[in-house]
Design an enzyme around this catalytic site. Structure first.
Site, PDB file in Angstrom:
ATOM      1  N   ARG A  78      40.708  39.130  48.134  1.00 36.87           N
ATOM      2  CA  ARG A  78      41.798  40.114  48.115  1.00 36.87           C
ATOM      3  C   ARG A  78      42.567  40.055  49.432  1.00 36.87           C
ATOM      4  NH1 ARG A  78      38.058  43.469  44.797  1.00 36.87           N
ATOM      5  NH2 ARG A  78      36.929  44.047  46.682  1.00 36.87           N
ATOM      6  N   ASP A  81      45.495  45.938  32.884  1.00 33.64           N
ATOM      7  CA  ASP A  81      44.062  46.102  32.614  1.00 33.64           C
ATOM      8  C   ASP A  81      43.911  46.855  31.293  1.00 33.64           C
ATOM      9  OD1 ASP A  81      41.430  45.709  34.585  1.00 33.64           O
ATOM     10  OD2 ASP A  81      41.103  47.149  32.968  1.00 33.64           O
ATOM     11  N   SER A  82      42.796  46.618  30.627  1.00 29.34           N
ATOM     12  CA  SER A  82      42.556  47.308  29.356  1.00 29.34           C
ATOM     13  C   SER A  82      41.918  48.680  29.562  1.00 29.34           C
ATOM     14  CB  SER A  82      41.653  46.446  28.462  1.00 29.34           C
ATOM     15  OG  SER A  82      40.492  46.086  29.177  1.00 29.34           O
ATOM     16  N   CYS A 128      34.202  34.119  36.871  1.00 31.03           N
ATOM     17  CA  CYS A 128      32.905  34.589  37.357  1.00 31.03           C
ATOM     18  C   CYS A 128      31.794  34.214  36.375  1.00 31.03           C
ATOM     19  CB  CYS A 128      32.933  36.099  37.609  1.00 31.03           C
ATOM     20  SG  CYS A 128      33.285  37.059  36.147  1.00 31.03           S
TER      21      CYS A 128
HETATM   22  N1  SAH Z   1      40.337  42.051  40.243  1.00 31.06           N
HETATM   23  C1  SAH Z   1      39.581  43.277  40.152  1.00 31.06           C
HETATM   24  C2  SAH Z   1      38.313  43.111  39.352  1.00 31.06           C
HETATM   25  C3  SAH Z   1      38.529  42.669  37.903  1.00 31.06           C
HETATM   26  S1  SAH Z   1      37.158  42.931  36.862  1.00 31.06           S
HETATM   27  C4  SAH Z   1      39.286  43.791  41.567  1.00 31.06           C
HETATM   28  O1  SAH Z   1      39.577  43.092  42.540  1.00 31.06           O
HETATM   29  O2  SAH Z   1      38.771  44.917  41.685  1.00 31.06           O
HETATM   30  C5  SAH Z   1      37.827  42.580  35.303  1.00 31.06           C
HETATM   31  C6  SAH Z   1      38.739  43.648  34.712  1.00 31.06           C
HETATM   32  O3  SAH Z   1      39.258  43.138  33.492  1.00 31.06           O
HETATM   33  C7  SAH Z   1      38.083  44.975  34.368  1.00 31.06           C
HETATM   34  O4  SAH Z   1      38.762  45.999  35.028  1.00 31.06           O
HETATM   35  C8  SAH Z   1      38.244  45.122  32.835  1.00 31.06           C
HETATM   36  O5  SAH Z   1      38.559  46.454  32.460  1.00 31.06           O
HETATM   37  C9  SAH Z   1      39.427  44.207  32.552  1.00 31.06           C
HETATM   38  N2  SAH Z   1      39.521  43.557  31.247  1.00 31.06           N
HETATM   39  C10 SAH Z   1      38.552  42.965  30.533  1.00 31.06           C
HETATM   40  N3  SAH Z   1      39.077  42.343  29.444  1.00 31.06           N
HETATM   41  C11 SAH Z   1      40.411  42.549  29.494  1.00 31.06           C
HETATM   42  C12 SAH Z   1      41.517  42.143  28.676  1.00 31.06           C
HETATM   43  N4  SAH Z   1      41.335  41.359  27.611  1.00 31.06           N
HETATM   44  N5  SAH Z   1      42.748  42.530  29.029  1.00 31.06           N
HETATM   45  C13 SAH Z   1      42.941  43.304  30.118  1.00 31.06           C
HETATM   46  N6  SAH Z   1      41.952  43.693  30.941  1.00 31.06           N
HETATM   47  C14 SAH Z   1      40.698  43.326  30.629  1.00 31.06           C
END
Ligand code: SAH
Length: 394
Positions: A210, A248-249, A338
């Site tokens: 980040r 985000d979902s 991941c």
């Molecule tokens: N980049 C973030 C962490 C991401 S974790 C950080 O730095 O804090 C992955 C995220 O993807 C989660 O918040 C989850 O809610 C979201 N997610 C999972 N599947 C998804 C989809 N198909 N579309 C949108 N968001 C999704």
């Protein structure tokens, strides 16, 4: 002490200090050990290999605690492992409102044990039968060593089911956590909900990545796919990004993203939150010819098991292909996976195929991984799960 004898020739990985033994390698279990009980593991020829936690319902039947025949798995053992793990993180502990992983399971010699620190609070996860059995000991030692305000448990991960353990979460020691904690990460501050947030509340493994985004953010229009509570977005905005679009979902995650924007003194015009499926939103942007200077893709684990490898790989390819289509000339993509089962070579092949299909020439300008508070034991390659590339597209 109960004993587990391995089949002939199946001691090789333990001799290399890999901590897992799969159930198929076990010949005989003597002494009727219960779930998580410490057993002595012997080769077919009867030589001592390790002391391990026994997990009768898991495919990973044994997780080694110690390879030293002279080391008992008791309070002294847990004290010394925890002290070492915490000692390695001394630089992280200096900041009273900082956050970091203090214990990284197998890679810190404590299989199944995760401990994250958020300012004055500790959050523990006990993900294996062995860690479950010693949970009380581990928590009370942590409390003595670090004097946290409180300790909270978030063992509500699905992997516990494979160990025959029910999900569990709740307050363990000290004060219960407030609804939201504030942590500092470089120049940014974030609200963390350790009771209801994802995992233990925040994706600490991405902290350095980040911060790395800041170097590319000035004046940029940024797309932050799979934003969670806006970690990458806030770093970009603090570094002078023009505007960031989070996707985000999870509505709860996006609600916190808005509060994180406010906490960091960023004007509301700087951040747009879209609740939806990244696959669909990116297609919509492609169709409406919306473009960006900087794109982050940090999806959840698409490949949970070997049988999902090709479907998950297609997922990574699809989102990266769309991202390359949305990138302006000279634009930069931070792309992550991941999934431990997708190695760096495969991930590079997927991202390369995505660029090719999008008709873009691109370079990797930096290779990324999890931060140093998430170390990987050399003999435990499974510990290196996070991989990322910073790509520049011509
Ligand atoms: N980049 C973030 C962490 C991401 S974790 C950080 O730095 O804090 C992955 C995220 O993807 C989660 O918040 C989850 O809610 C979201 N997610 C999972 N599947 C998804 C989809 N198909 N579309 C949108 N968001 C999704």
């Amino acid at each position: 002490m109960p004993q587990v004898i391995l089949k002939s020739g199946r001691q090789k990985s333990l001799l290399r200090r890999h901590p897992w033994v799969f159930s198929g390698a076990v010949e005989k279990v003597e002494g009727d050990p219960g779930p998580g009980e410490t057993v002595e593991v012997l080769s077919h020829e009867g030589e001592f290999l390790c002391r391990a936690a026994y997990s009768p319902s898991s495919q990973i039947a044994l997780r080694a605690w110690t390879f030293d025949a002279g080391e008992e798995v008791g309070p002294e053992f847990f004290r010394s492992r925890l002290e070492q793990a915490i000692g390695f993180r001394a630089p992280f502990l200096k900041l009273s409102d900082g956050a970091c992983r203090l214990v990284n399971a197998e890679s810190d010699g404590l299989p199944g044990v995760i401990v994250d620190r958020y300012a004055g609070f500790l959050v523990g996860q006990f993900l294996s039968a062995g860690s479950e059995r010693h949970r009380g000991e581990i928590v009370s030692q942590l409390f003595q060593m670090l004097s946290p305000v409180g300790v909270y448990e978030r063992s509500d991960a699905d992997v516990r089911l494979k160990e025959g353990l029910e999900p569990r979460s709740g307050h363990l020691l000290g004060e219960p956590p407030p609804p939201l904690l504030v942590i500092r990460e470089k120049t940014c501050r974030f609200l963390v909900d350790i009771e209801h947030g994802q995992k233990t509340g925040f994706y600490l493994d991405q902290a350095d990545n980040r911060a790395m985004l800041a170097g590319y953010a000035e004046g940029a229009e940024v797309l932050n796919g799979f934003s969670y509570t806006g970690g990458f977005a806030i770093h970009a905005l603090k570094a002078g990004a023009g505007r960031v679009t989070n996707i985000d979902s999870s509505p709860a995650a996006l609600a916190l993203a808005t509060r994180n924007r406010e906490l960091n003194g960023i004007d509301e015009r700087g951040l747009e939150n879209i609740e939806g499926d990244v696959f669909q939103v990116l297609r919509r942007f492609r169709d409406s010819r919306r473009t960006f200077d900087l794109i982050v893709l940090d999806p959840p684990k698409f490949v949970e098991s070997q049988s999902r490898l090709s479907r998950g790989s297609r997922g990574y390819k699809d989102i990266n292909l769309l991202a390359f289509k949305l990138l302006r000339p000279g634009g930069v993509l931070f792309t992550f996976s991941c999934s431990g089962l997708v190695g760096p070579d495969l991930f590079q092949m997927i991202v390369a195929a995505a660029a090719l299909d999008a008709g873009r020439n691109a370079q990797i300008i930096r290779v990324l991984t999890q931060g140093p508070d998430h170390p990987t034991a050399l003999h435990f390659p499974e510990g290196a799960y996070l991989k990322g590339f910073i790509c520049r597209a011509a």
